[in-house]
Design an enzyme around this catalytic site. Structure first.
Site, PDB file in Angstrom:
ATOM      1  N   LYS A 165       0.770  -0.723  -0.227  1.00 16.54           N
ATOM      2  CA  LYS A 165       0.307   0.059  -0.181  1.00 16.54           C
ATOM      3  C   LYS A 165       0.882   1.764  -0.242  1.00 16.54           C
ATOM      4  O   LYS A 165       1.990   0.955  -0.296  1.00 16.54           O
ATOM      5  CB  LYS A 165      -1.373  -0.125   1.100  1.00 16.54           C
ATOM      6  N   ARG A 209     -10.153   1.198  14.524  1.00 20.00           N
ATOM      7  CA  ARG A 209     -10.186   2.776  12.994  1.00 20.00           C
ATOM      8  C   ARG A 209     -11.254   1.841  12.526  1.00 20.00           C
ATOM      9  O   ARG A 209     -12.209   2.395  12.366  1.00 20.00           O
ATOM     10  CB  ARG A 209      -8.947   2.381  12.994  1.00 20.00           C
ATOM     11  N   TYR A 255      13.950  32.620   1.719  1.00 21.19           N
ATOM     12  CA  TYR A 255      12.129  32.935   2.158  1.00 21.19           C
ATOM     13  C   TYR A 255      12.968  33.571   3.096  1.00 21.19           C
ATOM     14  O   TYR A 255      13.212  33.332   4.202  1.00 21.19           O
ATOM     15  CB  TYR A 255      11.219  31.997   1.658  1.00 21.19           C
ATOM     16  N   MET A 266      10.195  25.383  -2.521  1.00 21.71           N
ATOM     17  CA  MET A 266       9.212  24.034  -2.875  1.00 21.71           C
ATOM     18  C   MET A 266       9.942  23.045  -4.029  1.00 21.71           C
ATOM     19  O   MET A 266       9.961  22.071  -3.942  1.00 21.71           O
ATOM     20  CB  MET A 266       8.278  24.120  -4.383  1.00 21.71           C
TER      21      MET A 266
END
Length: 809
Positions: free
Chosen positions: A483, A581, A707, A756
């Site tokens: 997964k 859950r 930044y 980014m």
């Protein structure tokens, strides 16, 4: 070539049953999945993590008719045409046969061992010698007890010399390797920390490695390690170093600004200076080992030195990359010989994501009539769509293979014509010797992407799988969790390896993940966690098995199947024993059994639950309570169903800490990918996130970086910008010195905020250059600790735009 009758005299068998004494044996097999020439294979039923005896029927069905076994209770009636050799130990018998075969080779054998650099020295030496000799070398890292035996089996007098690598990790192993290799010339590369845990001291490790040379007349090594003190007194040494007594004296080594090193040496009163394209100490030492070996073999300095200048770093790993037009590219372009070609072809045939398979193959060095016949035999056994050949020496294959052939005289010609060849929806193996530079072809076929890459070591993943299997009883099935993009490691690439290694189940988080696996040739049972009504159609069409966790989902799925007239569709029932859950509560078992037993549309395959804190000793009582709730609940459910189901509750930590929870199956997750949350396993790192330095700037004290001016420099600094940012999954929490990366083995910290697509590092105190490789997480556990998270989060958050490169290393 051997017959079964002749093999009988070369291994110590307790008893035998030979039905066809004249059967010829060409291949040694130990893995029923990799059998290519069954009629002429001898299968060795090795007892490793999985007992090879259980795969005898599979090998027999594929056509194998000769077996070496150690178990006496084999039902030979299932193999009525097969011959059997019963031995005390199957691996020992294989080594005995390899040892005898090696003794039939009467040309020089060079044996290489050491802590590091063995494979690189072997490959470089082969390159340097192949200009005037036919050189046999053990393929890749085939240096183990099994690997050496398999390597020696391919040795023949068609070669002028052989270079065999030997590696050990435990005391007592080298005696077995020495008995097989019996090197005429020895090379000891170095001694370091590799495999140190298996030895009481550094001296003990040296003594064990030197055992390879106990019958060797001449041994070559760097003098600074003092190996001569451990060698037999009759051994002749040939060394390099800074001592006056060294055969090759190192006078000066200087790193140049162009990224090369200048080396000055003295040999027999001759002084020479040469340059090599390396600056790191390990590569320079490996170059000097090659230089010293060639001098020992009689090559003059003026012949050797130009060759050394042409050496290049070796990408010694067979890599699996995502290609253009839905292709998978297997890049194995650093060497080309029969043994490594067969290994690469085996890997090609493991790939099930495409039916079409293409081989791009360069010429091979020194192919005489016998070697041509062997190559023809290897290629003739492959189920290939086509073969694209680069070079002129393989034209003898015309009209001798059923596979379509395309010929190009040079790599340049192939590159010019590549756009005219339709390559789509297929697996492509690119296999070539260094001088053909087939990596240029690979670059054109691989899909372009961001330069940050996640390297995934499939052999490490395979090692981790076997490590967990080794502690499980034979009857316990194994479900592997793939997964979340296999914890960031990729989808079908990892699933394909797990399928090849015969895990019993795969688990994905979403139906789309399962659909992709089916589209890429994965036919294992796949469980889908927590599906909803919107994906029922995908479950049905792709034969995906849902986790059912509530009455609402169960009733909806039964209604869906009833409309489509489906019967006995497999499902998996989840019980909530304490995670709270998802799942049915233990008190709901009677109602659940009533509903399930009245629905012929479904069939319960497994029932499972999830341990909340299997790795936490302070929650031991709670774990015992969970196991008890689960067992009682499944007992009740089976009574209502009228049939038994597969039970599983143990996750990765449960495998390590709770043998009582193994039941019928276990679920292996994060441990498969090399993260040992329990600290009790010897796992190998599977993935390594890497990027490169784009630019380096010299900035004065008082300057700010990034930044919001958060990176204030308190001294004159060198700042490197690297190609990874939060869009790649590198969290902004790693900014302002929290994150650490590694450049050339040296750790450096982040400066300022994470951008980014990029971030900045302070490289003031280390040697670093633009385009240098950067390891983003030198220590994954430490990186997770620094931002108060877990390794899972760091792995699964890696962006899909980060290119995944798979390799065997």
């Amino acid at each position: 070539m051997y017959t079964l009758a002749s093999i009988l005299s070369h291994i110590h068998s307790k008893q035998h049953l030979i039905r066809d004494a004249a059967r010829q044996i060409y291949d040694l097999a130990y893995d029923s999945r990799k059998i290519r020439n069954a009629e002429h294979s001898l299968f060795f039923a090795l007892k490793n993590v999985r007992d090879g005896h259980t795969f005898i029927p599979d090998a027999y069905q594929k056509g194998v008719r000769a077996f070496v076994v150690s178990c006496e209770d084999i039902d030979i009636s299932l193999c009525p045409e097969a011959s059997f050799f019963w031995v005390e130990d199957v691996l020992t018998a294989l080594q005995e046969l390899a040892s005898y075969h090696r003794q039939q080779f009467h040309k020089p054998v060079i044996g290489i061992t050491g802590s590091n650099g063995k494979t690189i020295v072997k490959e470089w030496l082969a390159q340097l010698l192949q200009e005037d000799k036919k050189v046999y070398q053990s393929p890749k890292s085939y240096n183990s007890q099994l690997g050496v035996a398999l390597s020696l089996w391919n040795l023949s007098d068609d070669y002028d010399c052989a270079i065999i690598e030997a590696g050990i990790s435990l005391p007592g192993e080298m005696n077995h390797l020495e008995a097989m290799i019996r090197p005429d010339i020895g090379i000891m590369t170095n001694i370091g920390v590799a495999h140190a845990s298996g030895f009481a001291s550094k001296a003990a490790k040296i003594t064990e490695k030197i055992t390879l040379f106990k019958r060797t007349k001449d041994v070559i090594f760097p003098s600074r390690y003092g190996f001569d003190a451990y060698l037999p007194s009759e051994t002749t040494t040939f060394t390099f170093g800074e001592r006056d007594v060294d055969n090759v004296r190192i006078l000066h080594i200087e790193e140049r600004r162009d990224g090369r090193s200048s080396i000055q040496v003295s040999y027999e009163q001759e002084i020479a200076t040469f340059t090599v394209p390396f600056v790191d100490k390990a590569s320079i030492e490996n170059v000097l080992i090659c230089l010293t070996t060639l001098l020992f073999l009689g090559y003059p300095l003026d012949v050797i030195l130009p060759k050394l200048g042409r050496l290049r770093p070796l990408e010694m790993r067979l890599q699996l990359k995502t290609g253009r037009h839905n292709c998978s590219i297997i890049d194995d372009t650093y060497s080309n010989d029969l043994a490594s070609l067969q290994i690469a072809l085996d890997f090609l045939h493991q790939q099930q994501q495409h039916k079409k398979k293409t081989l791009i193959l360069s010429d091979m060095e020194g192919l005489d009539d016998k070697l041509q016949a062997k190559l023809l035999s290897v290629l003739g056994r492959q189920n290939l769509t086509r073969i694209i050949i680069v070079g002129k020496s393989l034209h003898f294959l015309v009209d001798k293979l059923a596979t379509p052939l395309l010929f190009f005289d040079s790599t340049e010609e192939l590159v010019r014509n590549l756009r005219n060849i339709v390559l789509e929806n297929e697996s492509i193996l690119i296999k070539g010797s260094r001088r053909y530079h087939l990596e240029d072809v690979s670059k054109l076929l691989v899909a372009k992407s961001h330069e940050t890459v996640l390297e995934i070591n499939l052999s490490a993943l395979e090692h981790n799988l076997q490590a967990y299997r080794s502690i499980l009883p034979q009857h316990v099935k194994l479900m592997a969790m793939v997964k979340a993009f296999s914890y960031g490691s990729g989808s079908y690439e990892v699933a394909n390896l797990l399928q090849f290694n015969k895990v019993d189940y795969l688990t994905v988080a979403f139906a789309d993940e399962g659909v992709e696996l089916r589209q890429h040739g994965i036919d294992l049972p796949i469980m889908v966690l927590s599906p909803d009504e919107q994906v029922f159609e995908s479950l049905l069409t792709s034969n995906l098995e849902p986790e059912i966790y509530s009455f609402r989902i169960l009733k909806s799925f039964i209604d869906f199947l009833r409309i489509r007239k489906q019967k006995a569709f497999p499902i998996h029932i989840k019980i909530d024993t304490g995670m709270h859950r998802l799942g049915f509560l233990p008190r709901e078992m009677a109602e659940l059994a009533t509903l399930l037993s009245a629905a012929p549309e479904i069939k319960v395959k497994t029932v499972f639950s999830h341990l909340v804190a299997a790795g936490k000793e302070q929650h031991r009582d709670f774990t015992i309570q969970q196991i008890g709730f689960f067992s009682t609940s499944v007992d009740r459910l089976e009574v209502g169903l009228g049939y038994t189901v597969i039970r599983h509750i143990a996750n990765t930590s449960g495998i390590i800490n709770w043998p009582s929870a193994y039941m019928d199956m276990v679920r292996l997750g994060i441990g498969l990918y090399g993260v040992d949350m329990d600290g009790k396993m010897t796992l190998e790192k599977v993935s390594e996130l890497k990027t490169t330095i784009t630019q380096i700037k010299e900035l004065p004290a008082g300057t700010t970086v990034g930044y919001d001016r958060k990176g204030l420099l308190h001294r004159a600094s060198r700042i490197a910008t690297v190609k990874i940012g939060y869009a790649d999954g590198y969290s902004r929490r790693f900014g302002e010195g929290v994150g650490e990366m590694s450049i050339n083995g040296q750790k450096v910290s982040t400066v300022g905020s994470i951008c980014m697509d990029m971030c900045m590092l302070d490289v003031t105190d280390i040697v670093a250059h633009e385009l240098d490789e950067v390891v983003v997480f030198p220590d994954l556990m430490e990186a997770a600790r620094r931002i108060d998270t877990i390794p899972y989060e760091l792995l699964v958050n890696l962006s899909a735009r980060v290119k995944r490169v798979y390799y065997y290393g």
